[in-house]
Design an enzyme around this catalytic site. Structure first.
Site, PDB file in Angstrom:
ATOM      1  N   HIS A 107       0.811  -1.213   0.000  1.00 35.21           N
ATOM      2  CA  HIS A 107       0.000   0.000   0.000  1.00 35.21           C
ATOM      3  C   HIS A 107       0.846   1.265   0.000  1.00 35.21           C
ATOM      4  O   HIS A 107       0.414   2.324   0.444  1.00 35.21           O
ATOM      5  CB  HIS A 107      -0.994  -0.019   1.163  1.00 35.21           C
ATOM      6  N   ASP A 168      -5.223   4.956  10.077  1.00 29.71           N
ATOM      7  CA  ASP A 168      -6.655   5.118   9.777  1.00 29.71           C
ATOM      8  C   ASP A 168      -7.229   3.882   9.092  1.00 29.71           C
ATOM      9  O   ASP A 168      -8.434   3.676   9.082  1.00 29.71           O
ATOM     10  CB  ASP A 168      -6.862   6.318   8.840  1.00 29.71           C
ATOM     11  N   GLU A 279      -8.682  13.947  15.154  1.00 31.65           N
ATOM     12  CA  GLU A 279      -8.148  14.250  13.821  1.00 31.65           C
ATOM     13  C   GLU A 279      -8.839  15.493  13.275  1.00 31.65           C
ATOM     14  O   GLU A 279      -9.452  16.246  14.035  1.00 31.65           O
ATOM     15  CB  GLU A 279      -8.326  13.046  12.874  1.00 31.65           C
TER      16      GLU A 279
HETATM   17  P1  FAD Z   1       4.365  -1.789   1.829  1.00 28.25           P
HETATM   18  O1  FAD Z   1       3.828  -0.765   0.921  1.00 28.25           O
HETATM   19  O2  FAD Z   1       4.270  -3.191   1.366  1.00 28.25           O
HETATM   20  O3  FAD Z   1       5.867  -1.431   2.207  1.00 28.25           O
HETATM   21  C1  FAD Z   1       6.245  -0.134   2.592  1.00 28.25           C
HETATM   22  C2  FAD Z   1       7.756  -0.050   2.803  1.00 28.25           C
HETATM   23  O4  FAD Z   1       8.103  -0.815   3.938  1.00 28.25           O
HETATM   24  C3  FAD Z   1       8.558  -0.618   1.656  1.00 28.25           C
HETATM   25  O5  FAD Z   1       9.738   0.084   1.515  1.00 28.25           O
HETATM   26  C4  FAD Z   1       8.824  -2.024   2.088  1.00 28.25           C
HETATM   27  O6  FAD Z   1       9.986  -2.544   1.490  1.00 28.25           O
HETATM   28  C5  FAD Z   1       8.959  -1.868   3.585  1.00 28.25           C
HETATM   29  N1  FAD Z   1       8.517  -3.045   4.301  1.00 28.25           N
HETATM   30  C6  FAD Z   1       7.380  -3.736   4.148  1.00 28.25           C
HETATM   31  N2  FAD Z   1       7.341  -4.740   5.030  1.00 28.25           N
HETATM   32  C7  FAD Z   1       8.465  -4.692   5.730  1.00 28.25           C
HETATM   33  C8  FAD Z   1       9.004  -5.460   6.787  1.00 28.25           C
HETATM   34  N3  FAD Z   1       8.385  -6.503   7.275  1.00 28.25           N
HETATM   35  N4  FAD Z   1      10.199  -5.102   7.260  1.00 28.25           N
HETATM   36  C9  FAD Z   1      10.855  -4.037   6.776  1.00 28.25           C
HETATM   37  N5  FAD Z   1      10.396  -3.289   5.783  1.00 28.25           N
HETATM   38  C10 FAD Z   1       9.211  -3.604   5.278  1.00 28.25           C
HETATM   39  N6  FAD Z   1      -0.044   5.609   7.279  1.00 28.25           N
HETATM   40  C11 FAD Z   1      -0.162   6.170   8.490  1.00 28.25           C
HETATM   41  O7  FAD Z   1       0.825   6.363   9.175  1.00 28.25           O
HETATM   42  N7  FAD Z   1      -1.374   6.546   8.979  1.00 28.25           N
HETATM   43  C12 FAD Z   1      -2.511   6.296   8.296  1.00 28.25           C
HETATM   44  O8  FAD Z   1      -3.571   6.626   8.772  1.00 28.25           O
HETATM   45  C13 FAD Z   1      -2.425   5.684   7.034  1.00 28.25           C
HETATM   46  N8  FAD Z   1      -3.541   5.405   6.314  1.00 28.25           N
HETATM   47  C14 FAD Z   1      -3.439   4.787   5.125  1.00 28.25           C
HETATM   48  C15 FAD Z   1      -4.586   4.470   4.408  1.00 28.25           C
HETATM   49  C16 FAD Z   1      -4.505   3.837   3.204  1.00 28.25           C
HETATM   50  C17 FAD Z   1      -5.771   3.524   2.439  1.00 28.25           C
HETATM   51  C18 FAD Z   1      -3.239   3.529   2.656  1.00 28.25           C
HETATM   52  C19 FAD Z   1      -3.136   2.894   1.328  1.00 28.25           C
HETATM   53  C20 FAD Z   1      -2.089   3.840   3.357  1.00 28.25           C
HETATM   54  C21 FAD Z   1      -2.170   4.463   4.588  1.00 28.25           C
HETATM   55  N9  FAD Z   1      -1.028   4.798   5.316  1.00 28.25           N
HETATM   56  C22 FAD Z   1      -1.156   5.368   6.542  1.00 28.25           C
HETATM   57  C23 FAD Z   1       0.321   4.588   4.764  1.00 28.25           C
HETATM   58  C24 FAD Z   1       0.862   3.247   5.165  1.00 28.25           C
HETATM   59  O9  FAD Z   1       1.141   3.204   6.533  1.00 28.25           O
HETATM   60  C25 FAD Z   1       2.180   2.963   4.437  1.00 28.25           C
HETATM   61  O10 FAD Z   1       2.023   3.118   3.053  1.00 28.25           O
HETATM   62  C26 FAD Z   1       2.658   1.570   4.734  1.00 28.25           C
HETATM   63  O11 FAD Z   1       3.948   1.409   4.277  1.00 28.25           O
HETATM   64  C27 FAD Z   1       1.777   0.564   4.059  1.00 28.25           C
HETATM   65  O12 FAD Z   1       2.001  -0.681   4.633  1.00 28.25           O
HETATM   66  P2  FAD Z   1       2.193  -1.927   3.701  1.00 28.25           P
HETATM   67  O13 FAD Z   1       2.119  -3.127   4.567  1.00 28.25           O
HETATM   68  O14 FAD Z   1       1.265  -1.894   2.560  1.00 28.25           O
HETATM   69  O15 FAD Z   1       3.679  -1.661   3.266  1.00 28.25           O
END
Ligand code: FAD
Length: 846
Positions: A107, A168, A279
């Site tokens: 994400h 969120d 918020e």
């Molecule tokens: P990914 O997109 O899969 O990875 C993100 C990064 O982390 C990459 O660089 C990846 O290589 C690294 N990574 C992934 N897993 C690991 C691991 N196990 N160890 C080390 N590195 C790793 N963020 C907030 O803070 N507050 C919010 O309210 C919020 N709301 C959101 C709502 C939506 C609809 C979306 C899409 C995103 C939101 N985000 C929010 C952002 C979100 O926290 C970050 O984009 C987060 O990285 C997404 O998590 P993911 O598991 O999809 O990570």
């Protein structure tokens, strides 16, 4: 190919290849699968499996703008699957371009979890450890780094417990949010998610599995939290829990005045008795207030509220939540009433609803389902998240909500303050300076078919305008979920924390294998063009940089019109003061020679014996009579370039210039050579020496830069005492103007405006143990250096050579920090120019 079959195929290859009896059919399949993946990967015996096809999902993310296809995806079943894979890439060394990206729920917005032609680790398939709960006074849960927060919520609630700090949206992984921060409406009280973790298990960029916490491997622990995946892959996290409430009062109130809105927000986040979630939203250009409200908020109207119309104004909506259990609904209502009574929203705009704790926390998912039904979830999301210092939020709002975003609304815009005191300042998260700062999140979605105001291009250009404004107005804003194109921008983002960020990278992922999608560090060598205008720091660093920062593959050299001929002149002094006075006069005069050097002639019986280079003067009678008689003499060497058609003027000029000098009158030695002969003069001498077998002998040279004010003290001792009875090669002495040196380069110079190059260009007789032997010459060099040091002459070595880093540090003096910082930036593994013995590979000690 079915995954099971592939895995069997891989095992077959690893077993049979040693016997050389692999069936051709399988070999062909494997060649296809493994194009560009080193075949050594077949030796990794994982519990899960690799997939080499149908990996398109790993080249996508929520942002829908970047697509980099990996060569393989690992679906790990155990931590050791991850460790073995990373270790394998580590062992392939820096020459392999393979990188590894942990992918959580994908994400990210700009490809942060992707690995172009690398290996993606699909963290969601890591189901170990099974969630393990510790209940009691300090409850926590151990979870896999690939676990989704929504699953943690459901499991925790079975114990009446819950994590404290959220995002969120809960369909994100633990590893993904901990790599950033994890900020939501609870952060003002509990801090972000990275402030609510007790322990991590991490696979570093070397493939080591390390448990870390504030007590154990604390540097790695802090680094990984908010570390953008740069130091390790989080495979397990210990999350702090608290007792969970069952229900939530969810409230929205509206402001038309930004100052009141933020004053109330700041009041609420600083009060002891306050809401559990705080918020805020900016409502830009909405005709009907309730149209398009984010998430699943579905208030029960009172009459007044349902009448409220925004009428196109920009409004600010404060969003609040109070957790409660049904048995204390009365007290909760009273508390809410009391807290609301202290706020200054538009009185007719209290929108309130009551939902379960899960419904509240999972609210964005409810909205997601609706958007997915309409095909509006998988569109480009050009999000921009900023952290704005409290002191600058009004300036920011005036311009951004008042000017840049007035006529457009492409998605929710969140604005809410958090307390910096709830953040651990040891983590890698980058925050603004103030004690309170605002998260401002522009959560836009683009219409993929539009080229208008709701199209990707337009939204990206608005984002750029916002960033440009922040920079120009020097608001001290930091990006959250940051994204940059160049390392210079990353450096600026981290500010004074860049050194630490980089040091940790070197410690935990020195080959830059991990999280390549963040585009902070690049694996393998980079080709960089640099100049005073472009990559200026590298440009300055490489110049005089002793090969420490890069290999110069091309240089642009300044030119001037060339002369054809050269008058080459030597005149002799017996007095050092007269000699240097004339040299300094010449290098400071406007009309002067084109080349000014000098030689010390130590203990020469015949002046012309052993004169350096190809100088072959035409004697006049007087000069040919001159004998040095063993005295130490000083020879000024000069050249004047000219073209044959102005020989007369040239001769006049030379005569005039020489007439102002105070050399021994009978010692003018002069010759005329071509421009090339003059510049290539030492090569002419080389040929002669080579013929005599005297070129490939030991050359214990010593080159010093001596400040002008100390040159006499230096000469008294060195030419008067140390070198009196020996002459093992030319000794050059001539002054240069420091003003002609660019003081940004890596070259190290003495303090004064004029300094002398003193070059002892000795050659040793390889067979001798006497005065012309290597030992003896080296001991003379040592005596000279020792004297310079004892007498504190402020001498610097040119073409320096030292045995210890302490000596290098002393050599660079106050410039050592810069020298070292550049090393870390451009050759962090200390791969280049090891022969200088300044930094040692693998132990860049900072
Ligand atoms: P990914 O997109 O899969 O990875 C993100 C990064 O982390 C990459 O660089 C990846 O290589 C690294 N990574 C992934 N897993 C690991 C691991 N196990 N160890 C080390 N590195 C790793 N963020 C907030 O803070 N507050 C919010 O309210 C919020 N709301 C959101 C709502 C939506 C609809 C979306 C899409 C995103 C939101 N985000 C929010 C952002 C979100 O926290 C970050 O984009 C987060 O990285 C997404 O998590 P993911 O598991 O999809 O990570």
């Amino acid at each position: 190919m079915p995954k099971g079959k592939l895995k069997r195929g891989l095992k077959l290859l690893s077993r049979r290849s040693t016997h050389g009896s692999l069936s051709p059919k399988i070999a062909i399949q494997l060649n296809l699968c493994f194009s560009n993946i080193p075949s050594s990967f077949t030796t990794i015996n994982v519990d899960g499996h690799f997939s080499f096809t149908n990996n398109e999902f790993a080249a996508k993310d929520y942002g829908n703008q970047y697509q980099f296809l990996p060569l393989a995806v690992l679906h790990p079943k155990s931590v050791s699957d991850i460790a073995m894979t990373v270790r394998h890439v580590w062992e392939l060394g820096p020459s392999s371009e393979l990188t590894v990206a942990a992918r959580g729920h994908g994400h990210s917005i700009q490809g942060q979890a992707q690995a172009h032609r690398g290996i993606v680790i699909n963290m969601e398939s890591l189901k170990t450890p099974k969630m393990h709960f510790q209940i009691g006074d300090f409850p926590y849960v151990d979870v896999s780094g690939g676990e989704l927060w929504i699953n943690i919520l459901h499991e925790s609630l079975k114990y009446g417990l819950t994590p404290k700090s959220w995002t969120d949206y809960l369909h994100l992984t633990v590893g993904g949010t901990l790599s950033n921060a994890g900020i939501s409406g609870q952060a003002f009280r509990h801090g972000p998610q990275i402030s609510n973790v007790h322990q991590l298990e991490v696979v570093t960029g070397k493939g080591e599995v390390v448990t870390c916490s504030e007590q154990q491997n604390a540097d790695l622990f802090s680094g990984v939290l908010g570390g953008l995946g740069q130091y390790g892959i989080i495979t397990r996290a210990r999350i702090s829990l608290e007792p969970a409430a069952q229900m939530v009062k969810w409230i929205r109130v509206v402001y038309s005045d930004f100052s009141r809105f933020t004053r109330d927000q700041e009041h609420l986040i600083s009060s002891k008795n306050t809401f559990d979630y705080i918020e805020g939203l900016v409502l830009v250009n909405r005709t009907n207030l309730l149209n398009n409200w984010r998430s699943s908020f579905n208030p029960k109207y009172d009459d007044q509220a349902s009448q409220f119309k925004s009428e196109g104004r920009t409004l600010f909506c404060l969003e609040l939540a109070k957790y409660f259990n049904p048995n204390n609904i009365v007290e909760t209502n009273e508390e809410i009433e009391s807290m609301l009574s202290k706020l200054n929203y538009i009185p007719s705009t209290v929108f309130m609803t009551e939902v379960t704790y899960v419904e509240f926390l999972d609210r964005v998912h409810t909205a997601e389902i609706k958007l997915q039904e309409k095909g509006l979830w998988d569109v480009p999301h050009p999000w921009l998240n900023l952290l704005v210092p409290r002191s600058k939020i009004h300036k920011f709002a005036d311009e951004v909500f008042g000017n840049i975003l007035v006529d457009t609304s492409n998605g929710p815009v969140l604005v809410y303050p958090v307390n910096k005191s709830k953040w651990n300042n040891m983590t890698s998260a980058v925050l603004p300076e103030d004690d309170i700062f605002y998260l401002v999140a522009f959560l836009s979605q683009a219409n993929p078919l539009s080229t208008g105001k709701d199209g990707l291009e337009h939204i990206l250009s608005l984002n750029k305008r916002i960033l440009y404004f922040c920079e120009e107005a020097q608001l001290g804003v930091k990006q959250y979920l940051p994204h940059y194109a160049t390392q210079d921008e990353w450096r600026a983002h981290f500010g004074h924390r860049w050194e630490t960020f980089q040091r940790r990278k070197l410690a935990y992922d020195p080959l830059a294998i991990l999280a390549p999608g963040q585009r902070i560090f690049q694996k393998g060598g980079e080709v960089v063009t640099c100049s005073e205008q472009q990559n200026a720091d590298l440009f300055s660093g490489v110049l005089g940089g002793l090969g420490q920062y890069g290999i110069i593959t091309r240089a642009r050299i300044s030119l001037e019109p060339a002369a054809q001929m050269v008058k080459w002149i030597r005149v002799v002094y017996s007095d050092f003061s007269t000699f240097t006075r004339d040299q300094e006069h010449l290098i400071s005069s406007k009309n002067t020679f084109d080349y000014i050097e000098g030689l010390v002639l130590v203990n020469r019986t015949n002046l012309l014996n052993n004169w350096r280079s190809s100088f072959n003067p035409k004697y006049d009678d007087q000069a040919s009579q001159f004998k040095s008689e063993g005295r130490t003499l000083f020879c000024l060497e000069l050249a004047k370039y000219f073209n044959p058609n102005n020989i007369v003027e040239t001769n006049e000029e030379i005569e005039s210039m020489l007439s102002k000098l105070n050399y021994i009158p009978s010692t003018v030695f002069m010759t005329e050579v071509t421009y090339v002969e003059f510049l290539d003069r030492v090569h002419t001498a080389e040929i002669k020496l080579q013929e005599k077998g005297l070129w490939d002998v030991p050359h214990p040279w010593l080159n010093l830069l001596v400040p002008r004010s100390k040159i006499h003290k230096f000469a008294d001792e060195v030419f008067g005492n140390i070198l009196v009875d020996t002459s093992n090669g030319p000794v050059l002495v001539y002054p240069v103007n420091k003003s002609k040196w660019n003081n940004m380069t890596s070259a190290v110079l003495p303090e004064e405006d004029i300094f002398y190059l003193v070059a002892f260009l000795s050659q040793a007789n390889p067979l001798s143990t006497g005065k012309d032997g290597l030992e003896h010459i080296l001991s003379l060099n040592k005596r000279i250096l020792y004297f310079c040091e004892e007498a504190q002459l402020g001498v610097k070595q040119y073409l320096p050579h030292y045995a210890t880093q302490d000596e290098w540090r002393a050599h660079f003096g106050h410039r050592w920090e810069t020298f070292q910082r550049r090393k870390l930036a451009y050759d962090p593994l200390a791969i280049l120019a090891p022969g200088q013995r300044i930094f040692q590979k693998g132990v860049l000690d900072l």
